[in-house]
Every structure is written in C-alpha cells, then in structure tokens.
Design a protein around this motif. Sequence first.
Motif, short mmCIF file in Angstrom:
data_model
loop_
_atom_site.label_atom_id
_atom_site.label_comp_id
_atom_site.label_asym_id
_atom_site.label_seq_id
_atom_site.Cartn_x
_atom_site.Cartn_y
_atom_site.Cartn_z
N GLU A 31 113.59 121.45 78.95
CA GLU A 31 112.88 121.94 80.13
C GLU A 31 112.99 120.93 81.27
N VAL A 32 112.96 121.44 82.50
CA VAL A 32 113.15 120.61 83.69
C VAL A 32 112.10 119.50 83.76
N HIS A 33 110.86 119.80 83.43
CA HIS A 33 109.82 118.77 83.55
C HIS A 33 110.04 117.64 82.53
N LYS A 34 110.64 117.95 81.39
CA LYS A 34 110.95 116.90 80.40
C LYS A 34 112.10 116.02 80.92
N LYS A 35 113.06 116.62 81.58
CA LYS A 35 114.13 115.84 82.19
C LYS A 35 113.57 114.93 83.28
N ALA A 36 112.64 115.46 84.06
CA ALA A 36 112.03 114.66 85.13
C ALA A 36 111.24 113.48 84.55
N ILE A 37 110.53 113.71 83.46
CA ILE A 37 109.80 112.63 82.80
C ILE A 37 110.78 111.57 82.30
N GLY A 38 111.89 112.01 81.71
CA GLY A 38 112.92 111.09 81.24
C GLY A 38 113.48 110.24 82.36
N VAL A 39 113.79 110.86 83.47
CA VAL A 39 114.31 110.13 84.63
C VAL A 39 113.25 109.15 85.14
N LEU A 40 112.01 109.60 85.20
CA LEU A 40 110.92 108.74 85.66
C LEU A 40 110.75 107.52 84.76
N LEU A 41 110.82 107.72 83.45
CA LEU A 41 110.71 106.60 82.52
C LEU A 41 111.84 105.61 82.71
N ILE A 42 113.06 106.11 82.83
CA ILE A 42 114.22 105.23 83.01
C ILE A 42 114.14 104.48 84.33
N LEU A 43 113.82 105.18 85.39
CA LEU A 43 113.75 104.53 86.70
C LEU A 43 112.60 103.51 86.77
N THR A 44 111.49 103.85 86.16
CA THR A 44 110.36 102.91 86.15
C THR A 44 110.75 101.62 85.46
N TYR A 45 111.41 101.73 84.33
CA TYR A 45 111.85 100.53 83.63
C TYR A 45 112.91 99.77 84.43
N ALA A 46 113.83 100.50 85.05
CA ALA A 46 114.91 99.85 85.79
C ALA A 46 114.38 99.09 87.02
N PHE A 47 113.41 99.69 87.73
CA PHE A 47 112.93 99.07 88.96
C PHE A 47 111.74 98.14 88.75
N PHE A 48 111.01 98.32 87.67
CA PHE A 48 109.85 97.48 87.39
C PHE A 48 109.93 96.95 85.96
N PRO A 49 110.92 96.11 85.68
CA PRO A 49 111.04 95.61 84.32
C PRO A 49 109.83 94.73 83.97
N PHE A 50 109.08 95.15 82.99
CA PHE A 50 107.89 94.43 82.58
C PHE A 50 108.30 93.32 81.62
N ASP A 51 107.93 92.11 81.94
CA ASP A 51 108.25 90.99 81.07
C ASP A 51 106.97 90.42 80.49
N LEU A 52 106.76 90.72 79.23
CA LEU A 52 105.63 90.13 78.52
C LEU A 52 105.97 88.69 78.14
N ILE A 53 107.24 88.48 77.85
CA ILE A 53 107.75 87.14 77.52
C ILE A 53 108.87 86.86 78.53
N PRO A 54 108.78 85.78 79.28
CA PRO A 54 109.83 85.49 80.28
C PRO A 54 111.22 85.40 79.65
N ASP A 55 112.21 85.93 80.36
CA ASP A 55 113.58 85.97 79.84
C ASP A 55 114.20 84.58 79.69
N PHE A 56 113.69 83.59 80.39
CA PHE A 56 114.28 82.26 80.28
C PHE A 56 113.99 81.61 78.93
N LEU A 57 113.18 82.24 78.09
CA LEU A 57 112.90 81.72 76.76
C LEU A 57 113.95 82.17 75.75
N SER A 58 115.17 82.26 76.21
CA SER A 58 116.31 82.58 75.36
C SER A 58 116.17 83.94 74.68
N LEU A 59 116.46 84.00 73.41
CA LEU A 59 116.47 85.26 72.66
C LEU A 59 115.08 85.90 72.60
#
Length: 91
Positions: A31-59
């Motif tokens: 369904e179209v609304h499920k596709k929209a939710i999928g796009v929203l989830l992907i874009l949210t992560y791409a534009f607002f990457p949440f870092d609980l642990i800073p990436d400079f801490l290696s792996l």
Amino acid sequence: MFKYFKRIKFIIKFWKFIPFLKDFFLSKEVEVHKKAIGVLLILTYAFFPFDLIPDFLSLIGVVDDIVIATFVLERMIKMAPESLKDKYEIR
C-alpha cells in the motif's frame, strides 16, 4: 542476548535486502502509505543519524548505526505482504 544474535544474522544476510527493497517500493501489493512510511524511515535515518555511541570509538561506534539500520529494515519487512516475504525467504 538472543535478539543480539538475531540482528547479527540479519546483517550477514543484508545482501538479500537490496532486491527486497526494490520490490517493496515497486510492488503494487504494498500500500502507498506503507511505502511512504518506508521512505520516511530511510530518510530520517539518512538525514538525522542518531549516534548513541560516537563513531570515533572504532568498531563499537558503528554498532548503534547497525542497530538503527536493522530496526528500519525490520519495520519494512513487517509491513511487506506475505508474498514478498516468501519470495525472499525473509521473516
């Protein structure tokens, strides 16, 4: 602990998800609304990457990115129709 191993298994099989995502967005069964939710989830992560642990801490810093990406893909799988899950043998 089981959920952690499930996520690792999910990441190892990530190669299956690229064609799945293509079919998810091109399928008329989704369904179209499920596709929209999928796009929203992907874009949210791409534009607002949440870092609980800073990436400079290696792996260790990459772990939170993997967890969030896994969460996004799991949500999209749950929204997908059974025929698409069966086609890619995803549960």
